[in-house]
Design a protein around this motif. Structure first.
Motif, PDB file in Angstrom:
ATOM      1  N   GLY A 230       3.298  12.732  -9.387  1.00 16.99           N
ATOM      2  CA  GLY A 230       2.348  13.144  -8.004  1.00 16.99           C
ATOM      3  C   GLY A 230       1.661  11.996  -7.590  1.00 16.99           C
ATOM      4  O   GLY A 230       0.489  12.314  -6.771  1.00 16.99           O
ATOM      5  N   ALA A 231       1.650  10.791  -7.637  1.00 14.01           N
ATOM      6  CA  ALA A 231       1.216   9.684  -7.434  1.00 14.01           C
ATOM      7  C   ALA A 231       1.901   8.517  -7.131  1.00 14.01           C
ATOM      8  O   ALA A 231       2.924   8.285  -7.799  1.00 14.01           O
ATOM      9  CB  ALA A 231      -0.154   9.435  -8.304  1.00 14.01           C
ATOM     10  N   GLU A 232       1.475   7.448  -6.213  1.00 19.50           N
ATOM     11  CA  GLU A 232       2.217   6.286  -5.688  1.00 19.50           C
ATOM     12  C   GLU A 232       1.716   5.425  -6.433  1.00 19.50           C
ATOM     13  O   GLU A 232       2.285   4.196  -6.511  1.00 19.50           O
ATOM     14  CB  GLU A 232       2.279   6.142  -4.136  1.00 19.50           C
ATOM     15  N   THR A 233       0.425   5.321  -6.601  1.00 10.63           N
ATOM     16  CA  THR A 233      -0.307   4.260  -7.418  1.00 10.63           C
ATOM     17  C   THR A 233      -1.234   4.795  -8.700  1.00 10.63           C
ATOM     18  O   THR A 233      -1.773   5.817  -8.636  1.00 10.63           O
ATOM     19  CB  THR A 233      -1.352   3.608  -6.323  1.00 10.63           C
ATOM     20  N   VAL A 234      -1.270   4.029  -9.563  1.00 12.33           N
ATOM     21  CA  VAL A 234      -2.046   4.211 -10.843  1.00 12.33           C
ATOM     22  C   VAL A 234      -2.792   2.909 -11.080  1.00 12.33           C
ATOM     23  O   VAL A 234      -2.387   2.017 -10.927  1.00 12.33           O
ATOM     24  CB  VAL A 234      -1.172   4.101 -11.836  1.00 12.33           C
ATOM     25  N   LEU A 235      -4.201   3.391 -10.864  1.00 11.41           N
ATOM     26  CA  LEU A 235      -5.245   2.267 -11.356  1.00 11.41           C
ATOM     27  C   LEU A 235      -5.714   2.439 -12.677  1.00 11.41           C
ATOM     28  O   LEU A 235      -6.204   3.590 -12.978  1.00 11.41           O
ATOM     29  CB  LEU A 235      -6.354   2.368 -10.287  1.00 11.41           C
ATOM     30  N   ILE A 253     -13.201  10.302  -4.218  1.00  9.23           N
ATOM     31  CA  ILE A 253     -12.766   9.382  -3.140  1.00  9.23           C
ATOM     32  C   ILE A 253     -11.571   9.835  -2.544  1.00  9.23           C
ATOM     33  O   ILE A 253     -10.435  10.374  -3.316  1.00  9.23           O
ATOM     34  CB  ILE A 253     -12.429   7.946  -3.814  1.00  9.23           C
ATOM     35  N   PRO A 254     -11.223  10.124  -1.139  1.00 12.00           N
ATOM     36  CA  PRO A 254     -10.166  10.586  -0.581  1.00 12.00           C
ATOM     37  C   PRO A 254      -8.938   9.579  -0.939  1.00 12.00           C
ATOM     38  O   PRO A 254      -9.004   8.285  -0.989  1.00 12.00           O
ATOM     39  CB  PRO A 254     -10.604  10.124   1.038  1.00 12.00           C
ATOM     40  N   GLY A 255      -7.903  10.279  -1.147  1.00 11.01           N
ATOM     41  CA  GLY A 255      -6.718   9.707  -1.518  1.00 11.01           C
ATOM     42  C   GLY A 255      -6.604   9.659  -3.136  1.00 11.01           C
ATOM     43  O   GLY A 255      -5.218   9.636  -3.490  1.00 11.01           O
ATOM     44  N   VAL A 268      -6.861   6.318 -12.827  1.00 15.37           N
ATOM     45  CA  VAL A 268      -6.676   6.927 -11.541  1.00 15.37           C
ATOM     46  C   VAL A 268      -5.434   7.049 -10.935  1.00 15.37           C
ATOM     47  O   VAL A 268      -4.436   5.984 -10.834  1.00 15.37           O
ATOM     48  CB  VAL A 268      -7.766   6.160 -10.374  1.00 15.37           C
ATOM     49  N   MET A 269      -4.959   8.225 -10.708  1.00 15.78           N
ATOM     50  CA  MET A 269      -3.799   8.535 -10.084  1.00 15.78           C
ATOM     51  C   MET A 269      -4.043   8.819  -8.317  1.00 15.78           C
ATOM     52  O   MET A 269      -4.835   9.550  -8.021  1.00 15.78           O
ATOM     53  CB  MET A 269      -3.018   9.724 -10.355  1.00 15.78           C
ATOM     54  N   ALA A 270      -3.412   8.023  -7.540  1.00 16.38           N
ATOM     55  CA  ALA A 270      -3.600   8.122  -6.306  1.00 16.38           C
ATOM     56  C   ALA A 270      -2.453   8.118  -5.411  1.00 16.38           C
ATOM     57  O   ALA A 270      -1.432   7.729  -5.673  1.00 16.38           O
ATOM     58  CB  ALA A 270      -4.427   7.101  -5.827  1.00 16.38           C
ATOM     59  N   GLU A 274      -3.673   1.994  -0.226  1.00 20.72           N
ATOM     60  CA  GLU A 274      -4.254   1.706   0.868  1.00 20.72           C
ATOM     61  C   GLU A 274      -5.729   1.808   0.935  1.00 20.72           C
ATOM     62  O   GLU A 274      -6.365   2.859   1.117  1.00 20.72           O
ATOM     63  CB  GLU A 274      -3.691   2.375   2.086  1.00 20.72           C
ATOM     64  N   GLY A 275      -6.690   0.872   1.006  1.00 20.61           N
ATOM     65  CA  GLY A 275      -7.870   0.883   1.413  1.00 20.61           C
ATOM     66  C   GLY A 275      -8.895   1.526   0.123  1.00 20.61           C
ATOM     67  O   GLY A 275      -9.836   1.925   0.110  1.00 20.61           O
ATOM     68  N   LEU A 276      -8.105   1.837  -0.982  1.00 19.67           N
ATOM     69  CA  LEU A 276      -8.698   2.495  -2.074  1.00 19.67           C
ATOM     70  C   LEU A 276      -9.316   1.586  -2.818  1.00 19.67           C
ATOM     71  O   LEU A 276     -10.636   1.881  -3.451  1.00 19.67           O
ATOM     72  CB  LEU A 276      -7.532   2.951  -2.692  1.00 19.67           C
ATOM     73  N   LEU A 277      -8.914   0.393  -3.323  1.00 18.91           N
ATOM     74  CA  LEU A 277      -9.229  -0.434  -4.403  1.00 18.91           C
ATOM     75  C   LEU A 277     -10.844  -0.755  -4.053  1.00 18.91           C
ATOM     76  O   LEU A 277     -11.388  -0.802  -5.023  1.00 18.91           O
ATOM     77  CB  LEU A 277      -8.459  -1.788  -4.460  1.00 18.91           C
ATOM     78  N   PRO A 278     -11.291  -1.101  -2.796  1.00 14.87           N
ATOM     79  CA  PRO A 278     -12.770  -1.384  -2.924  1.00 14.87           C
ATOM     80  C   PRO A 278     -13.644  -0.375  -3.178  1.00 14.87           C
ATOM     81  O   PRO A 278     -14.461  -0.307  -3.594  1.00 14.87           O
ATOM     82  CB  PRO A 278     -12.904  -1.793  -1.436  1.00 14.87           C
ATOM     83  N   ARG A 279     -13.321   0.616  -2.755  1.00 14.25           N
ATOM     84  CA  ARG A 279     -14.194   1.933  -3.037  1.00 14.25           C
ATOM     85  C   ARG A 279     -14.102   2.223  -4.495  1.00 14.25           C
ATOM     86  O   ARG A 279     -15.433   2.566  -4.904  1.00 14.25           O
ATOM     87  CB  ARG A 279     -13.591   3.416  -2.330  1.00 14.25           C
TER      88      ARG A 279
END
Lengths: 313, 269
Positions: A230-235, A253-255, A268-270, A274-279
């Protein structure tokens, strides 16, 4: 499609001491012609499952059939339909590479001439001809594994079992073996592959079952399993300080779909990077952020999500 | 033969061919390990001792010379050694660290037949070893050896049973004894078996030590030695044929059963 391997409610208990429940009710169905990956950490029950299917382990309860033959009822007959490569080098040390192939064929009832022809054919096909007279002790791990695969398919089995076939191999031998396994699919041989390498399961398998503590957790195509996260990006955030309250902050955080404590930090699963990393970095900085790894979900992510632990401990 | 049986027979034949190939390749070590013990035994006891005047007499009242007593005993020891060297030692390794028995266990043949093949092939090696040793123990001694076969059928039956017992002993020891204890096995099984196996003296000569004479009856080597004594040197005192034939048959059955069960336990979880 019909099933090549059917496993129902398979239980295996070892008396011990200490008593061990290696399989706690495994159900699996492997279709004819597919490469099926059994992915799980060491001790999950992969080798025991293969052991039952290859007549070397007697189940405590449940049932397994391979090519429609019950594994307990008629082991000699079943063995004609299966080829086995175990995680150890089990080549006959007293015989040369060619003799390992030749006598294997003799065990399976081929005549001397047929066995010799088949051995030579396999040597050529697996690029082992110049090693024909070597003894197994003179082979590298990669070569020995190649001979084991050649030997396993020498009697033209319908189903090939590969138990941790690339464990301990160097990267180059590993890739070479992957090519061989893909060749099996092209020849229509059903393959059951066990591994604790998620990239191996992902790359080779048509379908993967994730197994842990003697139970199958999920079973699907690698793509479907990864979608299930359920996520496209994993941090993966590594923190030097404590993570108190950070997970909750990140989750707002949105997303971000989910933020959970992980070893040495937070995962973090997101939906999208897009634009997520800085936040995320901004929120985590006060907690002593020292490393961020960004990736797409892998089968390991699936495993972690299901069990809360890493594949390789 | 039904189809499965024909397949079992072929697989069994394949296992025998494999063992033959390995034996032929290792023929020099095979001969060396086979002849060394009997050659030195017969050389020291039946050549050196008579020459230097140090007598060894085990014949009791029969007056037979020691060389004649040694012939059947040393052949029996050679056969038992084969069972251990040709079956127990390799098997212990193949079942242990290397797991190389696996390809044979995965052959299309019942598990117990893989074990029986080990007994049969060990037995064949035992016969070859006995034949290789015979000329040595016959020709080396300084004093003449009195060997004659009264009953060929008896000799053949005794050799067949003794070789199967050796192979079965090898299977039992190779499957029951863990690899790390193989050295210990020589000390607590092989050495006492040999020294208390009626190799250097006929069983009847133990009469004065009654407890020992009864005690050694648990040792299968006693019946091999005595059986060969009855078949090759009938002039010497020996057990009645019915007794050693029965005991050898029981030894073959008991050791085979123990070996087959242990083999299964070691190869199937």
């Amino acid at each position: 499609m019909t099933a090549a391997i059917r496993i129902e409610g398979l239980v295996k208990e070892y008396a011990g001491p200490p008593p061990v429940r290696a399989l706690g009710g495994v159900d699996l169905e492997v279709m004819k012609g597919e490469v099926f990956g059994l992915l799980g950490p060491n001790g999950a029950g992969k080798t025991t499952t293969v052991g039952v299917c290859t007549t070397r382990v007697l189940p405590t309860a449940g049932r397994a059939t391979v090519e429609g033959i019950d594994v307990v009822a008629d082991p000699p007959r079943l063995r004609r339909s299966i080829g086995v490569v175990s995680q150890y080098n089990t080549l006959d040390r007293a015989c040369t590479v060619r003799e390992n192939l030749y006598y294997h064929c003799r065990y399976f009832g081929m005549t001397g001439a047929e066995s010799a022809a088949r051995a030579d054919e396999l040597l050529a096909q697996f690029q082992l001809t110049d090693r024909a007279r070597s003894l197994p002790t003179q082979l590298s791990g990669g070569l020995a594994q190649r001979v084991q695969v050649a030997r396993a398919i020498a009697h033209r089995p319908a189903v090939l079992f590969l138990d941790e076939p690339t464990a301990g191999l160097d990267p180059q031998s590993r890739l070479a073996l992957w090519d061989l396994i893909e060749g099996m699919r092209d020849r229509g041989i059903t393959v059951l592959l066990t591994t604790h390498y998620m990239d191996e399961a992902d790359r080779l398998s048509d379908r993967v079952a994730i197994i842990d503590a003697g139970r199958v957790l999920v079973c699907d195509t690698p793509a479907a399993l990864k979608r299930q996260v359920g996520a496209e990006t994993v941090l993966e955030l590594k923190l030097a300080g404590n993570a108190d309250g950070l997970a909750e902050t990140l989750a707002r955080i949105p997303g971000v779909r989910e933020a959970v404590p992980a070893e040495g930090g937070i995962r973090v699963m997101a939906a999208s990077g897009e634009g997520l990393l800085p936040r995320v970095v901004e929120a985590a900085a006060p907690h002593g952020l020292r490393d961020v790894a960004v990736s797409e979900p892998t089968l390991e992510t699936v495993f972690i999500q299901l069990t809360g632990k890493a594949l390789r401990d | 033969m039904t189809e499965p049986r024909r397949q079992y027979a072929r697989a069994f034949g394949g296992l025998m061919l494999r063992d033959t190939r390995v034996l032929v390749r290792n023929f020099a070590p095979f001969v060396t390990r086979t002849v060394m013990n009997p050659l030195l035994s017969v050389f020291v006891f039946a050549y050196v001792f008579p020459k230097i005047g140090q007598g060894m007499r085990g014949g009791g009242a029969s007056g037979a010379n020691f060389a004649t007593i040694l012939v059947p005993g040393l052949i029996a020891v050679a056969m038992v050694f084969q069972g251990i060297a040709a079956v127990a030692l390799p098997l212990s390794m193949e079942l242990g660290a290397t797991r190389e028995i696996e390809d044979r266990v995965l052959a299309p043949i019942p598990n117990w037949l893989v074990a029986v093949e080990k007994i049969v092939f060990g037995g064949i090696q035992g016969v070859v070893a006995g034949l290789a040793v015979f000329p040595l123990v016959y020709l080396v001694p300084a004093t003449p050896v009195d060997v004659h076969v009264e009953s060929w059928p008896l000799l053949i039956v005794v050799i067949a049973l003794a070789s199967l017992a050796s192979g079965a002993l090898g299977l039992a020891l190779g499957t029951i004894v863990r690899p790390q204890h193989i050295g210990l096995m020589f000390a607590i099984v092989v050495v006492p078996m040999t020294f208390l196996g009626c190799v250097y003296y006929p069983w009847a000569a133990l009469g004065p030590i009654r407890w020992l004479q009864i005690g050694v009856l648990v040792n299968p080597l006693v019946y091999m030695s005595e059986g060969l004594r009855a078949a090759l040197t009938p002039g010497l005192p020996h057990m009645p044929a019915a007794l050693f034939l029965l005991a050898l048959t029981l030894a073959v059955l008991a050791l085979s059963f123990a070996g087959v069960v242990a083999f299964r336990r070691r190869t199937i979880d």
